[in-house]
Scaffold this active site. Structure first.
Site: not given
Length: 191
Positions: A7, A9, A15, A19
């Site tokens: 994955d 973020d 993260d 966003y």
């Protein structure tokens, strides 16, 4: 070919919660870039599977996303490795697409692109959707506690049976997961 699915973020880069919108905001988690490079140099084929609904939400555009991915790829190359491919879902959660994790469309695309099965492949993520997608395709789910991982870990018993929980590998971060994978000649020995 030894694929390893990551994955983005919360696993490779920090993260932000609201966003990551630009390459400048895309900041690697300490040790993650080096971990990817080590895996690559050891003969693994690192690939990314990431939900990026910020595109559908208009928070950034495709050029911004490509700049983020170019930055991550360049950083891995600077450490002597290669990020082989980045698969992303650009859709909004309400779009009912086949590629947004926990659905398996990105994993299906990886199988097609690399002409291999992802079954048994390590899938390292920090949230429930990563683990669910991994299990749906027969991957080996691995949870890291970075990003949303610690919060996800606290709720695992609400989502999985005892057998699945017993087989779920958990590490502090991507660097720790890479250390464990690289220290075992056969990753199936881990458990």
């Amino acid at each position: 070919m030894k694929l390893i699915i990551l994955d983005r973020d919360g696993v490779i880069n920090e993260d932000a919660g609201d966003y990551i919108r630009s390459a400048d905001e895309c900041q690697p988690i300490p040790g993650s870039i080096e971990a990817i490079a080590r895996l690559s140099r050891a003969g693994f084929t690192p690939v990314v599977a990431t939900n990026q609904s910020g595109l559908a939400r208009g928070l950034f555009d495709l050029d911004d996303l490509e700049a983020m991915h170019a930055k991550l790829s360049a950083l891995v190359e600077e450490h002597g490795g290669k990020l082989e491919a980045i698969f992303y879902c650009p859709h909004h959660p309400d779009d009912d697409c086949k590629c947004r994790k926990p659905r398996t469309g990105m994993l299906d695309a990886m199988e097609a692109e690399f002409n291999t099965s992802v079954q048994g492949t390590w899938f390292i993520g920090d949230n429930l959707k990563d683990l669910q997608a991994a299990l749906a395709k027969g991957c080996r789910p691995c949870l890291v506690r970075t990003g949303r991982g610690a919060t996800t870990e606290a709720t695992l018993a609400d989502h999985f049976d005892e057998h699945t929980l017993a087989d779920l590998l958990r590490f502090d971060d991507l660097a720790s997961a890479a250390d464990a994978l690289l220290s075992n000649a056969d990753a199936s020995d881990l458990g």
